[in-house]
Write a protein that holds these residues in place. Structure first.
Motif, PDB file in Angstrom:
ATOM      1  N   MET A  52       4.632  -7.045  -4.900  1.00  0.00           N
ATOM      2  CA  MET A  52       4.041  -8.090  -4.366  1.00  0.00           C
ATOM      3  C   MET A  52       2.538  -7.729  -4.257  1.00  0.00           C
ATOM      4  N   SER A  53       1.707  -8.582  -4.477  1.00  0.00           N
ATOM      5  CA  SER A  53       0.255  -8.306  -4.438  1.00  0.00           C
ATOM      6  C   SER A  53      -0.254  -8.138  -3.176  1.00  0.00           C
ATOM      7  N   THR A  54      -1.082  -7.516  -2.683  1.00  0.00           N
ATOM      8  CA  THR A  54      -1.702  -7.400  -1.344  1.00  0.00           C
ATOM      9  C   THR A  54      -3.198  -7.958  -1.310  1.00  0.00           C
ATOM     10  N   PHE A  55      -3.481  -8.607  -2.200  1.00  0.00           N
ATOM     11  CA  PHE A  55      -4.794  -9.375  -2.248  1.00  0.00           C
ATOM     12  C   PHE A  55      -4.544 -10.753  -2.633  1.00  0.00           C
ATOM     13  N   SER A  56      -4.798 -11.626  -1.432  1.00  0.00           N
ATOM     14  CA  SER A  56      -4.583 -12.676  -1.606  1.00  0.00           C
ATOM     15  C   SER A  56      -5.931 -13.572  -1.366  1.00  0.00           C
ATOM     16  N   PHE A  57      -7.065 -12.774  -1.305  1.00  0.00           N
ATOM     17  CA  PHE A  57      -8.219 -13.422  -1.125  1.00  0.00           C
ATOM     18  C   PHE A  57      -9.140 -13.113  -2.514  1.00  0.00           C
ATOM     19  N   SER A  58     -10.050 -14.245  -2.809  1.00  0.00           N
ATOM     20  CA  SER A  58     -10.805 -14.143  -4.030  1.00  0.00           C
ATOM     21  C   SER A  58     -12.111 -13.301  -3.646  1.00  0.00           C
ATOM     22  N   SER A  59     -12.554 -13.023  -2.663  1.00  0.00           N
ATOM     23  CA  SER A  59     -13.564 -12.049  -2.410  1.00  0.00           C
ATOM     24  C   SER A  59     -13.499 -11.106  -1.365  1.00  0.00           C
ATOM     25  N   THR A  60     -14.108 -10.302  -0.928  1.00  0.00           N
ATOM     26  CA  THR A  60     -14.392  -9.504  -0.109  1.00  0.00           C
ATOM     27  C   THR A  60     -14.647 -10.458   1.436  1.00  0.00           C
ATOM     28  N   GLN A  61     -15.834 -11.112   0.795  1.00  0.00           N
ATOM     29  CA  GLN A  61     -16.646 -11.789   2.062  1.00  0.00           C
ATOM     30  C   GLN A  61     -15.323 -12.823   2.819  1.00  0.00           C
ATOM     31  N   GLU A  62     -14.166 -13.541   1.897  1.00  0.00           N
ATOM     32  CA  GLU A  62     -13.211 -14.110   2.309  1.00  0.00           C
ATOM     33  C   GLU A  62     -12.397 -13.222   3.481  1.00  0.00           C
ATOM     34  N   LEU A  63     -12.016 -12.051   2.947  1.00  0.00           N
ATOM     35  CA  LEU A  63     -11.496 -11.309   3.791  1.00  0.00           C
ATOM     36  C   LEU A  63     -11.931 -11.135   5.018  1.00  0.00           C
ATOM     37  N   SER A  64     -13.541 -10.741   4.995  1.00  0.00           N
ATOM     38  CA  SER A  64     -14.020 -10.418   6.209  1.00  0.00           C
ATOM     39  C   SER A  64     -14.065 -11.593   7.451  1.00  0.00           C
ATOM     40  N   GLN A  65     -13.989 -12.719   6.371  1.00  0.00           N
ATOM     41  CA  GLN A  65     -14.015 -13.874   7.524  1.00  0.00           C
ATOM     42  C   GLN A  65     -12.783 -14.128   8.011  1.00  0.00           C
ATOM     43  N   GLU A  66     -11.769 -13.969   7.354  1.00  0.00           N
ATOM     44  CA  GLU A  66     -10.032 -14.093   7.874  1.00  0.00           C
ATOM     45  C   GLU A  66     -10.001 -12.963   8.928  1.00  0.00           C
ATOM     46  N   ILE A  67     -10.621 -11.949   8.853  1.00  0.00           N
ATOM     47  CA  ILE A  67     -10.432 -10.786   9.754  1.00  0.00           C
ATOM     48  C   ILE A  67     -11.108 -11.306  11.021  1.00  0.00           C
ATOM     49  N   ALA A  80      -1.278 -18.035  13.471  1.00  0.00           N
ATOM     50  CA  ALA A  80      -0.157 -17.439  13.049  1.00  0.00           C
ATOM     51  C   ALA A  80      -0.327 -17.382  11.607  1.00  0.00           C
ATOM     52  N   ARG A  81      -0.720 -18.423  10.692  1.00  0.00           N
ATOM     53  CA  ARG A  81      -0.775 -18.242   9.355  1.00  0.00           C
ATOM     54  C   ARG A  81      -1.814 -17.239   9.044  1.00  0.00           C
ATOM     55  N   CYS A  82      -2.836 -17.041   9.720  1.00  0.00           N
ATOM     56  CA  CYS A  82      -3.910 -16.281   9.639  1.00  0.00           C
ATOM     57  C   CYS A  82      -3.420 -14.882   9.587  1.00  0.00           C
ATOM     58  N   ALA A  83      -2.739 -14.623  10.588  1.00  0.00           N
ATOM     59  CA  ALA A  83      -2.101 -13.089  10.840  1.00  0.00           C
ATOM     60  C   ALA A  83      -0.913 -12.850   9.747  1.00  0.00           C
ATOM     61  N   VAL A  84      -0.470 -14.068   9.257  1.00  0.00           N
ATOM     62  CA  VAL A  84       0.699 -13.873   8.318  1.00  0.00           C
ATOM     63  C   VAL A  84      -0.217 -13.205   6.901  1.00  0.00           C
ATOM     64  N   ARG A  85      -1.387 -13.854   6.695  1.00  0.00           N
ATOM     65  CA  ARG A  85      -2.146 -13.643   5.302  1.00  0.00           C
ATOM     66  C   ARG A  85      -2.413 -12.157   5.529  1.00  0.00           C
ATOM     67  N   LEU A  86      -3.166 -11.883   6.719  1.00  0.00           N
ATOM     68  CA  LEU A  86      -3.669 -10.441   6.687  1.00  0.00           C
ATOM     69  C   LEU A  86      -2.505  -9.410   6.567  1.00  0.00           C
ATOM     70  N   LEU A  87      -1.275  -9.813   7.120  1.00  0.00           N
ATOM     71  CA  LEU A  87      -0.299  -8.948   6.961  1.00  0.00           C
ATOM     72  C   LEU A  87       0.270  -8.870   5.482  1.00  0.00           C
ATOM     73  N   ARG A  88      -0.027  -9.868   4.755  1.00  0.00           N
ATOM     74  CA  ARG A  88       0.200  -9.701   3.431  1.00  0.00           C
ATOM     75  C   ARG A  88      -0.873  -8.903   2.552  1.00  0.00           C
ATOM     76  N   SER A  89      -1.953  -9.200   2.894  1.00  0.00           N
ATOM     77  CA  SER A  89      -3.401  -8.549   2.265  1.00  0.00           C
ATOM     78  C   SER A  89      -3.692  -7.138   2.495  1.00  0.00           C
ATOM     79  N   VAL A  90      -3.465  -6.945   3.945  1.00  0.00           N
ATOM     80  CA  VAL A  90      -4.113  -5.739   4.545  1.00  0.00           C
ATOM     81  C   VAL A  90      -2.934  -5.175   5.394  1.00  0.00           C
ATOM     82  N   PRO A  91      -2.141  -4.508   4.758  1.00  0.00           N
ATOM     83  CA  PRO A  91      -1.002  -3.775   5.429  1.00  0.00           C
ATOM     84  C   PRO A  91      -1.394  -2.892   6.748  1.00  0.00           C
ATOM     85  N   ALA A  92      -2.557  -2.255   6.610  1.00  0.00           N
ATOM     86  CA  ALA A  92      -3.136  -1.359   7.454  1.00  0.00           C
ATOM     87  C   ALA A  92      -3.174  -2.048   9.169  1.00  0.00           C
ATOM     88  N   CYS A  93      -3.333  -3.313   8.835  1.00  0.00           N
ATOM     89  CA  CYS A  93      -3.705  -4.081  10.281  1.00  0.00           C
ATOM     90  C   CYS A  93      -2.263  -4.637  10.944  1.00  0.00           C
TER      91      CYS A  93
END
Length: 986
Positions: free
Chosen positions: A1-16, A37-50
């Motif tokens: 499973m891919s851990t990156f579901s965001f197109s750019s680092t800026q989108e990931l920062s905005q999601e966090i 909750a969906r935001c948390a699920v996306r972060l869980l998929r993309s950034v396991p460290a959080c």
């Protein structure tokens, strides 16, 4: 499973930033619960460290869903609409993400998710336990149904189960530890989780739960293990042990066998020597730690104390395991423990045994067997244990008895006693160990009576405690069992010791025990051997009364008196045992009745029943003694039975005039009865008095009315008429066949007659009855009671010649005998068939004037003798031995009964030296005297000096005219009778 579901680092920062602030950074509005909750699920998929922060946030999402789910149930709305529907989608997404992470990388995710899921389940269960739709925590099935229908809690349960399945191979302790910790915090609302997980993984959960509980128990220190016994809650000291008990309790319903095996395995493994770990063993296995192995036994004892139901089925197998080798291993393990811990363990074991609801009898037998010292003479079935093991069991057994003693005598502790109510009416504490032993009273008594060194002392003490605990019913049963099973005085003494101990707190124990024994006799509960032993023991107790009075304490003497009084109250119940089919039982019964005191009052019906049974037993005892002598068997017991029967009859006869008359009548009738006549040398006689062959000798020709009509006595008796017929045979068939008579053993017959006369004389000599009294000379036998002798006389007349009226006392002329020929022949034949009649007449003659009432029988017998001597053509009287003997005995009896003066009473001394004609002359003189001086009782006067009735012959006129024929015969035979002349001087 891919851990990156965001197109750019800026989108990931905005999601966090959106997840942290809860605000949409693009649109500038607050995120809804679903969006957050969906935001948390996306972060869980993309950034396991959080994952820590995300999982913490998701707690609120699950709580929101559970709240909405329960609210919809309470408002009876559709749970699939509104907020709950949106959150259910999110929960499914969360579950899918976590499940995939656990599947791909279990070592990283399973410990984290399992701890998070089980902790969240505990919080949700406790938080919403008070909701209206939530069932009570004790309704485990309903709680399971409720929470498993909720998507949130079902998801958490599935995630934890997946983690546990993944961690079983390499780290099960961490997962089970989390379960135990949460169970401690949120019990009992969390029990449904434990039940579900345990049902899914029974083997793992049971073994790991016990292993984790053992480690926690050891880490807290086993020194506090005895606190439970003293009433202190151990859960505060050892947090996980309470949870372990709860988990095992939930699993016991469906997995009791697995729990039992694991408990036994832990016990066995703790005793085995340490061995290197196998390749499949876990590095955290408790078997590899000596410290944990030493703590296993205290840990198991603590579990048993907190949950007795778990160890009920285990106790039976555990006792079977404790063989001498295992006991030595257990001793080796426990030797390293401090003294204080050992004392605490012993106290805990004693507490467990006393509270054990089952298996107590087996535990008691094991302790007694192990603690009993080895005998030098008798060795048991198993080798004796080590001396240290025996001493340990000895100490444990003594502590158990002391603990039971405190429990039994302090059962009302803690209960406020109302001064207006007795203490006995207060509720009493139940002792499970003693409750179970109440059904093993018989086995306990049997073991006690074995008298094995210390063993019987322990068991006897336990019997006392059990009797006090169970009350009068149990005490009565225990005393009955001891009385039934004791086989010698030493064993019987244990029964009296039990009574002495219990008499201080229980009254009427012996009467109740006798009543219970009587009930067992009526219901045929006791076998012949047990019944015999019971009767012998009661007899031994009563027979020891004299010794007790002379040298025993007051309590023992009172106890013996109670036994005698209780037996006398049930005399009519014991009396039928005299006729028991087993000779040993009947012998024991007569031994008891012959020594037991007679009741003060008794109904006439019971007295007649007692006397009838006693007389019947007397004749049975005579027959058994004779059969035992013929067979060469030991006749000691049969002889003792006869002696006891004689004593019993004499005591019955002395009880009252009614029993005296009944006993004498039945003794005489029994002696003349066809079933007993062979005992006294007689033969069975037909209705005419003639002997008849026994059934084995006479052939059975079938029933014939003609034969019945031809049989003598079946027709009307026309005395002194032409219809008087004497049957010498049947026309056409010749004379009657001579009967072959089998003569009994003469010595045995003489002995039986002597015994019969002894018992009749003893009954007739009872002092203080109807004017009789003891003689002045103590060496002289007491005189025969006149009224008693009259009973014997009347009974003889009724049995020998029933058609004789009692008023026929006066004698008619000698010619009158021609009108009573048939009756006289019948009387003579009865005397021929029953040799015992002459000794009975001698007894009657001694009880003057009783022989007067036998006047008709004497007259009939004398008439036939006169007819015989008149018709005899023999040269000497000795050629007719029976008639000679009968003539001598008849004259002797009449002289003893003072129907004849001494000068006539001595004529029988000359009979053996005379011819038949001369004998007839002398007997005719006797007849003439009695006819002229009738045998009337009024002619007898009571002599206070002799203590009996006597007759003054000087009032009867001149005797010389009756003596003239005697002198004539003497002169004719002076050469042979010169030495007898002085006997016939006036």
């Amino acid at each position: 499973m891919s851990t990156f579901s965001f197109s750019s680092t800026q989108e990931l920062s905005q999601e966090i930033k959106s997840f942290i602030s809860g605000v949409d950074t693009v649109q500038g509005r607050k995120l809804s619960v679903r969006e957050h909750a969906r935001c948390a699920v996306r972060l869980l998929r993309s950034v396991p460290a959080c994952r820590g922060a995300v999982l913490e946030h998701l707690r609120g999402v699950y709580d929101e869903h559970v709240s909405a789910f329960l609210h919809n149930l309470e408002t009876e709305s559709n749970a699939s609409t509104g907020v709950s529907s949106n959150l259910e989608d999110i929960i499914q997404e969360i579950h899918a993400v976590l499940s995939e992470f656990i599947r791909l990388n279990p070592r990283a995710w399973a410990p984290l998710v399992s701890t998070w899921a089980v902790d969240l389940l505990g919080q949700l269960s406790s938080k919403h336990a008070g909701r209206r739709v939530a069932p009570h925590s004790s309704s485990l099935n309903e709680l399971l149904q409720l929470w498993m229908s909720c998507a949130a809690t079902r998801s958490l349960m599935e995630a934890y189960s997946q983690c546990l399945a993944a961690m079983l191979a390499w780290c099960p302790d961490a997962c089970v530890d989390a379960l135990l910790d949460t169970s401690v915090q949120h019990s009992p609302h969390f029990d449904w989780v434990v039940a579900h997980i345990g049902s899914a993984f029974p083997g793992t959960i049971i073994s790991r739960v016990m292993a984790c509980g053992l480690k926690d128990f050891c880490s807290h220190g086993a020194k506090d293990q005895g606190l439970l016994v003293m009433g202190v809650d151990k859960g505060s000291r050892v947090p996980k042990i309470g949870s372990v008990v709860g988990i095992l309790g939930h699993l016991a319903a469906h997995h009791s066998d697995s729990i039992r095996k694991e408990l036994l395995r832990m016990f066995q493994e703790s005793l085995n020597p340490s061995s290197p770990l196998s390749p499949t063993s876990s590095s955290t296995s408790w078997e590899s730690s000596p410290q944990l192995r030493r703590a296993a036994v205290p840990f198991l004892l603590q579990l048993a104390a907190m949950s007795p139901n778990l160890f009920g089925p285990v106790s039976a197998e555990l006792v079977e395991l404790l063989r001498p080798p295992v006991l030595l291993q257990l001793q080796a393990v426990l030797q390293g423990l401090p003294r204080e811990e050992l004392d605490n363990m012993l106290g805990l074991v004693v507490h467990l045994i006393s509270q054990s609801p089952s298996g107590g009898a087996r535990v008691l037998r094991f302790l007694a067997d192990t603690a009993t010292p080895a005998s030098v003479i008798i060795s048991g079935p198993t080798p004796s244990p080590h001396e240290g093991v025996r001493e340990g069991c000895d100490r444990l057994l003594q502590m158990l008895l002391l603990h039971l003693h405190k429990l039994v005598f302090n059962r009302t502790d803690g209960v406020e006693v109302n001064p207006h109510h007795s203490a006995s009416s207060q509720p009493q504490r139940v002792i499970p160990f003693l409750e179970e032993l109440q059904s093993h009273i018989g086995q306990l008594c049997a073991e006690t009576l074995r008298l094995e060194r210390k063993r019987h002392l322990w068991l006897h003490q336990l019997l006392c405690l059990l009797s006090v605990y169970g009350g009068p019913s149990t005490a009565t049963e225990a005393l009955c069992q001891l009385l039934t099973q004791a086989r010698n005085p030493e064993e019987l003494a244990l029964a009296w010791q039990l009574h002495t101990t219990l008499s201080s707190c229980m009254a009427g124990l012996i009467p109740a025990a006798i009543a219970r024994s009587v009930a067992q006799i009526h219901t045929h509960t006791l076998g012949p051997r047990q019944l015999r032993q019971l009767l012998l023991n009661l007899a031994a107790a009563i027979q020891s009364q004299d010794e007790e009075r002379r040298g025993a304490t007051g309590a023992q003497s009172s106890m013996v008196v109670q036994v005698g009084s209780a037996v006398s109250g049930h005399l009519h119940d014991f009396c039928p045992l005299l006729l028991h089919g087993d000779p040993a039982v009947s012998h024991a019964a007569v031994r008891l009745l012959s020594c037991s005191p007679l009741p003060r009052t008794c109904s006439p019906a019971q007295l007649l029943q007692l006397s009838r049974a006693a007389v019947t037993h007397f004749f049975q005892a005579l027959r058994r003694r004779g059969e035992g002598g013929k067979a060469g068997r030991d006749g000691g017991q049969a002889g003792e039975a006869v002696n006891c029967s004689v004593l019993l009859l004499s005591r019955f006869a002395a009880y009252s005039p009614l029993t005296l008359k009944s006993v004498l009548q039945q003794l005489v009738e029994g002696a003349l009865h066809k079933g007993n006549t062979d005992l006294f040398g007689g033969q069975i006689a037909d209705m005419s008095g003639a002997p008849v062959p026994s059934p084995s000798v006479s052939p059975d020709v079938g029933a014939s009315l003609l034969d019945v009509n031809c049989r003598f006595g079946t027709t009307v008796n026309f005395s002194s008429s032409v219809w008087s017929v004497f049957h010498a045979g049947v026309i056409g068939k010749g004379l009657k066949a001579r009967t072959i008579i089998q003569l009994p053993d003469p010595s045995l017959v003489i002995q039986n007659i002597q015994i019969l006369l002894a018992v009749i004389v003893k009954c007739c000599s009872s002092s203080g009855l109807n004017g009789s009294r003891s003689p002045s000379d103590p060496d002289e036998p007491p005189p025969i009671n006149a009224e008693a002798a009259k009973v014997v006389a009347v009974t003889i007349v009724e049995n020998v010649c029933p058609d004789v009226a009692n008023s026929e006392l006066s004698w008619p002329p000698e010619e009158h005998a021609r009108t009573t020929v048939e009756r006289d022949i019948h009387i003579r034949r009865c005397f021929e068939a029953h040799p015992v009649l002459f000794p009975l007449l001698q007894v009657v003659a001694a009880g003057r004037p009783a022989l007067c009432y036998c006047s008709a029988v004497l007259r009939g017998l004398l008439a036939t003798l006169l007819a015989h001597w008149e018709a005899s053509r023999e040269a000497s009287s000795t050629d007719s031995p029976w008639h000679l003997q009968a003539s001598c005995l008849l004259v002797s009896c009449m002289g003893e009964g003072q129907l004849l003066p001494p000068v006539l009473a001595n004529v029988h001394e000359a009979f053996p030296h005379l011819t038949p004609f001369e004998v007839r002359l002398l007997l005719l003189a006797v007849w003439e005297y009695v006819r002229g001086n009738g045998p009337m009782p009024q002619k007898f006067v009571f002599s206070s000096e002799k203590g009996m009735f006597c007759r003054d012959f000087s009032r009867d006129g001149d005797v010389a005219r009756y003596v003239a024929p005697i002198h004539s015969v003497l002169h004719k035979n002076i050469d042979r009778l010169g030495h007898l002349c002085w006997r016939f001087q006036l």
